[in-house]
Design a protein around this motif. Structure first.
Motif, mmCIF file in Angstrom:
data_model
loop_
_atom_site.group_PDB
_atom_site.id
_atom_site.type_symbol
_atom_site.label_atom_id
_atom_site.label_comp_id
_atom_site.label_asym_id
_atom_site.label_seq_id
_atom_site.Cartn_x
_atom_site.Cartn_y
_atom_site.Cartn_z
ATOM 1 N N THR A 144 0.856 -1.178 0.000
ATOM 2 C CA THR A 144 0.000 0.000 0.000
ATOM 3 C C THR A 144 0.894 1.230 0.000
ATOM 4 O OG1 THR A 144 -1.733 -1.162 1.218
ATOM 5 C CG2 THR A 144 -1.826 1.250 1.208
ATOM 6 N N ILE A 145 0.739 2.074 -1.015
ATOM 7 C CA ILE A 145 1.638 3.205 -1.198
ATOM 8 C C ILE A 145 0.934 4.481 -0.739
ATOM 9 C CG2 ILE A 145 3.233 4.318 -2.793
ATOM 10 C CD1 ILE A 145 3.469 1.218 -2.503
ATOM 11 N N GLY A 146 1.445 5.087 0.315
ATOM 12 C CA GLY A 146 0.871 6.329 0.835
ATOM 13 C C GLY A 146 1.551 7.540 0.238
ATOM 14 N N ALA A 147 1.970 8.472 1.094
ATOM 15 C CA ALA A 147 2.719 9.651 0.645
ATOM 16 C C ALA A 147 4.156 9.204 0.413
ATOM 17 C CB ALA A 147 2.643 10.756 1.674
ATOM 18 N N SER A 175 -5.500 7.531 -2.009
ATOM 19 C CA SER A 175 -6.418 8.361 -2.792
ATOM 20 C C SER A 175 -5.970 9.810 -2.920
ATOM 21 C CB SER A 175 -7.810 8.324 -2.160
ATOM 22 O OG SER A 175 -7.767 8.784 -0.817
ATOM 23 N N THR A 176 -4.917 10.217 -2.209
ATOM 24 C CA THR A 176 -4.434 11.592 -2.297
ATOM 25 C C THR A 176 -3.747 11.816 -3.636
ATOM 26 O OG1 THR A 176 -4.104 11.692 0.097
ATOM 27 C CG2 THR A 176 -2.968 13.342 -1.236
ATOM 28 N N ALA A 177 -4.189 12.827 -4.359
ATOM 29 C CA ALA A 177 -3.652 13.086 -5.691
ATOM 30 C C ALA A 177 -2.156 13.329 -5.646
ATOM 31 C CB ALA A 177 -4.367 14.281 -6.314
ATOM 32 N N ASN A 178 -1.434 12.615 -6.507
ATOM 33 C CA ASN A 178 -0.002 12.801 -6.748
ATOM 34 C C ASN A 178 0.888 12.434 -5.569
ATOM 35 O OD1 ASN A 178 -1.427 15.397 -8.384
ATOM 36 N ND2 ASN A 178 -0.132 14.018 -9.567
ATOM 37 N N ALA A 179 0.341 11.802 -4.555
ATOM 38 C CA ALA A 179 1.161 11.391 -3.414
ATOM 39 C C ALA A 179 2.118 10.265 -3.777
ATOM 40 C CB ALA A 179 0.272 10.966 -2.252
ATOM 41 N N ALA A 180 1.767 9.473 -4.794
ATOM 42 C CA ALA A 180 2.601 8.333 -5.188
ATOM 43 C C ALA A 180 3.222 8.541 -6.564
ATOM 44 C CB ALA A 180 1.778 7.052 -5.158
ATOM 45 N N ASP A 181 3.392 9.792 -6.973
ATOM 46 C CA ASP A 181 4.021 10.072 -8.268
ATOM 47 C C ASP A 181 5.347 9.321 -8.403
ATOM 48 O OD1 ASP A 181 1.990 11.776 -8.986
ATOM 49 O OD2 ASP A 181 3.141 13.627 -8.723
ATOM 50 N N GLY A 182 5.612 8.870 -9.629
ATOM 51 C CA GLY A 182 6.865 8.172 -9.881
ATOM 52 C C GLY A 182 6.853 6.708 -9.505
ATOM 53 N N LEU A 183 5.687 6.164 -9.179
ATOM 54 C CA LEU A 183 5.593 4.745 -8.843
ATOM 55 C C LEU A 183 6.112 3.899 -10.008
ATOM 56 C CD1 LEU A 183 4.544 2.326 -7.144
ATOM 57 C CD2 LEU A 183 2.313 2.684 -8.244
ATOM 58 N N ALA A 184 6.983 2.938 -9.682
ATOM 59 C CA ALA A 184 7.520 2.033 -10.699
ATOM 60 C C ALA A 184 7.350 0.596 -10.225
ATOM 61 C CB ALA A 184 8.988 2.331 -10.967
ATOM 62 N N VAL A 185 6.716 -0.223 -11.049
ATOM 63 C CA VAL A 185 6.504 -1.641 -10.760
ATOM 64 C C VAL A 185 7.141 -2.403 -11.919
ATOM 65 C CG1 VAL A 185 4.802 -3.424 -10.256
ATOM 66 C CG2 VAL A 185 4.352 -1.049 -9.577
ATOM 67 N N ASP A 208 1.333 10.899 -11.615
ATOM 68 C CA ASP A 208 2.263 11.276 -12.674
ATOM 69 C C ASP A 208 3.418 10.287 -12.717
ATOM 70 O OD1 ASP A 208 0.687 13.497 -13.026
ATOM 71 O OD2 ASP A 208 2.089 14.901 -12.070
ATOM 72 N N ARG A 209 3.929 10.036 -13.916
ATOM 73 C CA ARG A 209 5.150 9.251 -14.134
ATOM 74 C C ARG A 209 5.031 7.797 -13.679
ATOM 75 N NH1 ARG A 209 8.961 10.508 -11.078
ATOM 76 N NH2 ARG A 209 7.887 11.884 -9.596
#
Length: 318
Positions: A144-147, A175-185, A208-209
């Motif tokens: 689970t990815i938060g901020a 659900s916070t917008a852009n809190a997990a930007d740059g997520l890479a799986v 984003d990204r």
């Protein structure tokens, strides 16, 4: 390294010799660039400080609590740990967690409640490897990815114990917008035995990204859901979803994109070189229409023992 402190001041106080300064600066730069190493091994004796393999701590959280930015945490082959809703919170930014071992000797994390999850709440974290076992009915999400911007999950193996001891999703954002930007799986494998899971990656906030590349998902699901990525009405910008494989039982006349679902029309990014197999020979819908994403060389088949064809349809000059 030269002796850094030498006696010689007229008041006999220690001072830093001129020739020691380069060595001191090199040591500082080394620590800043490479950080420290911490060790985790469930078979280790209790009371270790985690600073060497012989003094490893016995839980991952104990090492995370000691680590600082730039540090690496090495999880030993054969390490075994049970994940609960609160047992692992990666709350130190800029660390790398490396799970060693392969096959049955891999560092293993067993999820034994529906709420069991590894929470990531700090930025610039990398997690590499590990054997992740869903061992309860409908474990909501392995991660689970938060901020936590720029989290990278790479090379993990995720497996259902049985058809009723399973994960619903592997990665879920907040659900916070852009809190997990740059997520890479990247480069993970997921073998699902349950007939009604959710998506491999579930995006719950604008992102984003996003990078989702080179993953393999083999699923027994017969549900009419997005089996690989769901984004609902949220917006992806500059997404790269490439070279993934989804092999799913599926459902005839699927109403949603088997591979990707979303209702926003303002997404940007590329979906390319993915391979999708499902028994749906009626709808053959790999992605919900009108996402705004661009598609190149994605292949789909609804029939075993036959090669796939390009979906969506190839564009033409007309």
């Amino acid at each position: 390294m030269s002796t850094l402190l030498r006696i010689g001041h007229r008041r006999s106080s220690p001072y830093l010799s001129q020739d020691a300064i380069p060595d001191l600066m090199a040591g500082i730069l080394l620590a800043q660039q490479f950080g420290k190493d911490w060790y985790v091994n469930s078979s280790a004796s209790s009371g270790g400080d985690g600073g060497t393999p012989d003094s490893a701590v016995t839980t991952l959280q104990a090492a995370i609590d000691k680590a600082g930015a730039g540090d690496r945490i090495w999880v030993a082959p054969g390490h075994a740990e049970t994940v609960t809703a609160t047992s692992i919170d990666v709350n130190q930014a800029s660390i790398t967690i490396i799970c060693l071992g392969n096959g049955l000797n891999a560092a293993t994390f067993t999820y034994s409640t529906a709420a069991a999850t590894i929470t990531v709440s700090a930025a610039n974290v990398t997690w590499i490897g590990g054997y992740h076992l869903g061992n309860f009915l409908d474990v909501a999400s392995a991660f689970t990815i938060g901020a936590a911007k720029d989290f990278r999950l790479e090379g993990g193996l995720f497996v259902s114990s049985t058809a009723s001891l399973n994960f619903l999703s592997i990665v879920t954002t907040g659900s916070t917008a852009n809190a997990a930007d740059g997520l890479a799986v990247v480069g993970n494998s997921y073998w699902n035995l349950n007939t009604s899971p959710l998506a491999f990656v579930s995006v719950l906030g604008n992102l984003d990204r996003l990078v989702v590349t080179d993953n393999f998902v083999n699923s027994a699901s017969t549900a009419d859901v997005g089996h690989f990525i769901t984004i609902a009405a949220l917006v992806l910008r500059a997404a790269r979803i490439q070279r993934n494989t989804l092999n799913v039982v599926g459902v005839t006349s699927a109403a949603v994109g088997i591979f990707l679902t979303g209702s926003s029309t303002t997404n940007t990014g590329i979906v390319s070189d993915n391979r999708i197999a499902s028994l749906d020979t009626t709808g053959e819908l790999i992605a919900t229409a009108g996402t705004g994403l661009v598609f190149f060389d994605n292949y789909y088949t609804g029939v075993a023992d036959k090669s796939g064809y390009i979906v969506p349809a190839i564009d033409s000059a007309a």
